[in-house]
Write a protein that holds these residues in place. Structure first.
Motif, PDB file in Angstrom:
ATOM      1  N   LEU A  74       0.830  -1.204   0.000  1.00 59.62           N
ATOM      2  CA  LEU A  74       0.000   0.000   0.000  1.00 59.62           C
ATOM      3  C   LEU A  74       0.865   1.253   0.000  1.00 59.62           C
ATOM      4  O   LEU A  74       0.563   2.228  -0.702  1.00 59.62           O
ATOM      5  CB  LEU A  74      -0.928   0.003   1.215  1.00 59.62           C
ATOM      6  N   ALA A  75       1.952   1.259   0.774  1.00 59.74           N
ATOM      7  CA  ALA A  75       2.834   2.427   0.817  1.00 59.74           C
ATOM      8  C   ALA A  75       3.374   2.757  -0.570  1.00 59.74           C
ATOM      9  O   ALA A  75       3.424   3.924  -0.976  1.00 59.74           O
ATOM     10  CB  ALA A  75       3.976   2.185   1.802  1.00 59.74           C
ATOM     11  N   ARG A  76       3.766   1.729  -1.316  1.00 59.72           N
ATOM     12  CA  ARG A  76       4.282   1.961  -2.670  1.00 59.72           C
ATOM     13  C   ARG A  76       3.206   2.510  -3.599  1.00 59.72           C
ATOM     14  O   ARG A  76       3.509   3.283  -4.520  1.00 59.72           O
ATOM     15  CB  ARG A  76       4.859   0.665  -3.236  1.00 59.72           C
ATOM     16  N   ALA A  77       1.957   2.134  -3.353  1.00 59.65           N
ATOM     17  CA  ALA A  77       0.872   2.598  -4.221  1.00 59.65           C
ATOM     18  C   ALA A  77       0.689   4.111  -4.142  1.00 59.65           C
ATOM     19  O   ALA A  77       0.206   4.731  -5.096  1.00 59.65           O
ATOM     20  CB  ALA A  77      -0.434   1.899  -3.844  1.00 59.65           C
ATOM     21  N   PHE A  78       1.092   4.734  -3.022  1.00 61.46           N
ATOM     22  CA  PHE A  78       0.934   6.175  -2.877  1.00 61.46           C
ATOM     23  C   PHE A  78       1.896   6.960  -3.754  1.00 61.46           C
ATOM     24  O   PHE A  78       1.736   8.168  -3.911  1.00 61.46           O
ATOM     25  CB  PHE A  78       1.139   6.584  -1.409  1.00 61.46           C
ATOM     26  N   MET A  79       2.879   6.290  -4.314  1.00 62.62           N
ATOM     27  CA  MET A  79       3.853   6.976  -5.147  1.00 62.62           C
ATOM     28  C   MET A  79       3.470   6.968  -6.625  1.00 62.62           C
ATOM     29  O   MET A  79       4.181   7.539  -7.453  1.00 62.62           O
ATOM     30  CB  MET A  79       5.236   6.335  -4.952  1.00 62.62           C
ATOM     31  N   HIS A  80       2.346   6.316  -6.956  1.00 57.23           N
ATOM     32  CA  HIS A  80       1.904   6.259  -8.348  1.00 57.23           C
ATOM     33  C   HIS A  80       0.941   7.416  -8.626  1.00 57.23           C
ATOM     34  O   HIS A  80      -0.111   7.519  -7.993  1.00 57.23           O
ATOM     35  CB  HIS A  80       1.193   4.933  -8.639  1.00 57.23           C
TER      36      HIS A  80
END
Length: 305
Positions: free
Chosen positions: A44-50
């Motif tokens: 989920l944390a990585r998804a915020f960078m898209h």
């Protein structure tokens, strides 16, 4: 008697072996479940960078905490009772000291409840680039520390403190359970009472509120209580001009998923605004969808004293 003693070690071994096996299995299951939870949080944390639909994502991974046990069931079903998200040092732009080249920073927090994720799986809990969440409840807050508040007010050495109420010992620390106030917040900083006059370090009390989604600070008087403060005495003719410099209305502060601020309070040495997100599309790439390029700062008139 001798035979009985010879059998005791075997009996003890027969008792402890299954206990040890059960403990090892439980530890293994707990470790596996923890690993699944950590993987989901990172996903989920990585998804915020898209970025999504032209909106920029976060430049870094936020802190994500998924509540609930066992995590395996939540991740497999794509359903979470509670998810906490903290994005630290989000840029805040304003005219004056918080420029685009040198922005101020704020911490954005949100807590989501009753979350459902489409197309989730154990191996891919939050599918990258296509995360869509249904959220049953949400809260959001934005926190500004003393440095950011000082730059927004153009008071370089500003400090924020939350005093304890009269008759209470301590300074509103954890031992008192009084870390937050909406009125009587203590601000200390150096300001000039007029053009080309030297700055004086003063301490004032400020009330916090939200007006039409904007943070409002209203200086109400000079502080002379027990907390650490400046003992500078301001001449009567300069009091109003000094108080005015601690009063302002700050609009368009960023909040998670475009939440509108509805309340404000101090939190120790920070200032916090809180609200409820009204997003219909819970996409991590839209976390900063409502952030304006520039924060508007309007100075208000302080109350005379």
């Amino acid at each position: 008697m001798v035979r009985t003693r010879r059998h005791r070690p075997r009996l003890r071994t027969a008792v402890w072996v299954p206990i040890v096996v059960v403990l090892l299995v439980a530890a293994g299951a707990l470790g596996t479940d923890t690993a699944i939870a950590i993987n989901a949080e990172r996903s989920l944390a990585r998804a915020f960078m898209h970025p999504t639909n032209g909106n920029r994502g976060l430049p870094f991974e936020p802190e994500v905490t998924i509540s609930g046990f066992p995590a395996f069931r939540s991740v497999a079903d794509g359903r979470y009772s509670s998810i906490g998200i903290t994005a630290r040092a989000v840029p805040v732009y304003a005219a004056g000291s918080c420029r685009v080249a040198d922005p101020c920073h704020a911490d954005l927090r949100t807590r989501l409840g009753d979350v459902r994720v489409d197309r989730a799986s154990i191996s891919d809990p939050f599918p990258q680039g296509a995360v869509f969440m249904e959220v049953g409840a949400a809260t959001a807050s934005t926190t500004l520390d003393s440095v950011a508040m000082g730059r927004l007010l153009e008071i370089d050495d500003l400090t924020v403190n939350t005093p304890a109420p009269e008759g209470k010992a301590g300074g509103g620390g954890p031992q008192d359970g009084l870390l937050s106030r909406t009125s009587g917040v203590l601000l200390t900083g150096s300001v000039s009472p007029g053009p080309q006059r030297p700055k004086q370090k003063v301490s004032v009390t400020v009330d916090l509120s939200v007006v039409d989604g904007a943070l409002r600070l209203t200086a109400t008087g000079f502080y002379d209580g027990p907390e650490e403060h400046s003992a500078t005495t301001v001449a009567e003719k300069d009091r109003r001009a000094v108080l005015d410099q601690f009063s302002a209305t700050i609009a368009n502060l960023p909040m998670a998923w475009g939440a509108t601020a509805t309340s404000a309070r101090s939190s120790g040495s920070d200032i916090m605004i809180e609200g409820t997100p009204h997003s219909q599309t819970w996409d991590p790439g839209l976390f900063l969808i409502a952030q304006k390029v520039q924060v508007a700062t309007m100075y208000t008139t302080a109350l005379p004293r």
